[in-house]
Design a protein around this motif. Sequence first.
Motif, PDB file in Angstrom:
ATOM      1  N   ALA A 234       0.799  -0.972   0.183  1.00  0.00           N
ATOM      2  CA  ALA A 234      -0.139   0.448   0.093  1.00  0.00           C
ATOM      3  C   ALA A 234       0.852   1.193   0.252  1.00  0.00           C
ATOM      4  N   VAL A 235       0.886   2.355  -0.997  1.00  0.00           N
ATOM      5  CA  VAL A 235       1.709   3.763  -1.215  1.00  0.00           C
ATOM      6  C   VAL A 235       0.677   4.685  -0.694  1.00  0.00           C
ATOM      7  N   GLU A 236       0.597   5.408   0.348  1.00  0.00           N
ATOM      8  CA  GLU A 236      -0.443   6.235   0.709  1.00  0.00           C
ATOM      9  C   GLU A 236       0.860   7.838   0.370  1.00  0.00           C
ATOM     10  N   PHE A 237       0.768   9.174  -0.740  1.00  0.00           N
ATOM     11  CA  PHE A 237       1.452   9.957  -1.239  1.00  0.00           C
ATOM     12  C   PHE A 237       1.181  11.206  -0.327  1.00  0.00           C
ATOM     13  N   VAL A 238       2.379  11.442   0.168  1.00  0.00           N
ATOM     14  CA  VAL A 238       2.463  13.020   0.909  1.00  0.00           C
ATOM     15  C   VAL A 238       2.690  13.884  -0.105  1.00  0.00           C
ATOM     16  N   SER A 239       3.298  14.053  -0.884  1.00  0.00           N
ATOM     17  CA  SER A 239       3.368  15.200  -1.105  1.00  0.00           C
ATOM     18  C   SER A 239       4.227  15.180  -2.725  1.00  0.00           C
ATOM     19  N   ARG A 240       3.577  15.838  -3.393  1.00  0.00           N
ATOM     20  CA  ARG A 240       3.950  16.081  -4.992  1.00  0.00           C
ATOM     21  C   ARG A 240       5.848  16.686  -4.975  1.00  0.00           C
ATOM     22  N   LEU A 241       6.967  15.762  -5.313  1.00  0.00           N
ATOM     23  CA  LEU A 241       8.028  15.997  -6.090  1.00  0.00           C
ATOM     24  C   LEU A 241       8.570  17.118  -7.214  1.00  0.00           C
ATOM     25  N   ARG A 242       8.290  16.920  -8.295  1.00  0.00           N
ATOM     26  CA  ARG A 242       9.082  17.065  -9.338  1.00  0.00           C
ATOM     27  C   ARG A 242       7.929  16.702 -10.454  1.00  0.00           C
TER      28      ARG A 242
END
Length: 269
Positions: A234-242
């Motif tokens: 499972a993968v939680e998306f914390v923030s967009r980097l680029r």
Amino acid sequence: MATVPLEWCAYPPAECTRGAVTIGNFDGVHRGHQALVAAARRHAHQAGADHVVILRASPALLALSAEAFFEDVIARQLGAKAVVEGYDFRFGRGRAGTNATLRELCAAAGLAFEEVAPVTYRDEPVSSSRVRSALVNGDVARAAELLARPYRIAGTVVTGAKRGRTIGFPTANLADVPTVLPGNGVYAVRAEVDGRAWPGAANVGPNPTFAEDARKVEVHLIDFAGDVYGQPMAVEFVSRLRDTRPFAGAAELVAQLQKDVEAARAAVG
């Protein structure tokens, strides 16, 4: 908590009947959906949603009139004592049933009914379409605000090209993801595998440096050593980097990946 998938005409287990009911397509379970569940909990005096009944859509179910849906499903099969719905709820054949219809039917059957007002964020109603739009645009921070939690996907780790291992950044390639993927880009993520959470950097999209056009989810687990092939993740998306972009070669890519890993480590903590 039990989740019970049913054919629409089947009776649920006894423990899933004679409670408070809220009906809808709870895709994403955003803040508005959470308000509906909270109102249902108040009616049922529960500490949480005890059970979830999933009625499989079928032509026969979709053909039911609003009145027939209420009588056959809500009153008879579910044995509801209270019904809670959002301000824009529609039901029955052709979405002809409204909350006014439902209020009248509940009153005649002796059921409590509550209409939940729209939940707003930044002066706009929270909706599945707003969540989906934020995700498609890669704005996982906005999606998390609308959901009241980080957006999460799940799938199975499959064998990839193993190119990341040769440059010092092994990745887990995630397949069989049944939900919406964020827009192409590199993200700081929190990944859960084998019961433990790891900070990570994930690329969603193609790999233009190596002329790969296929859209993939590749996750580098920071400070992890081991084999996760074939395991669920499972993968939680914390923030967009680029943004995803091509590099002149492996050396330039490695230099950027080092920056991505440090940025992801700082973002996830």
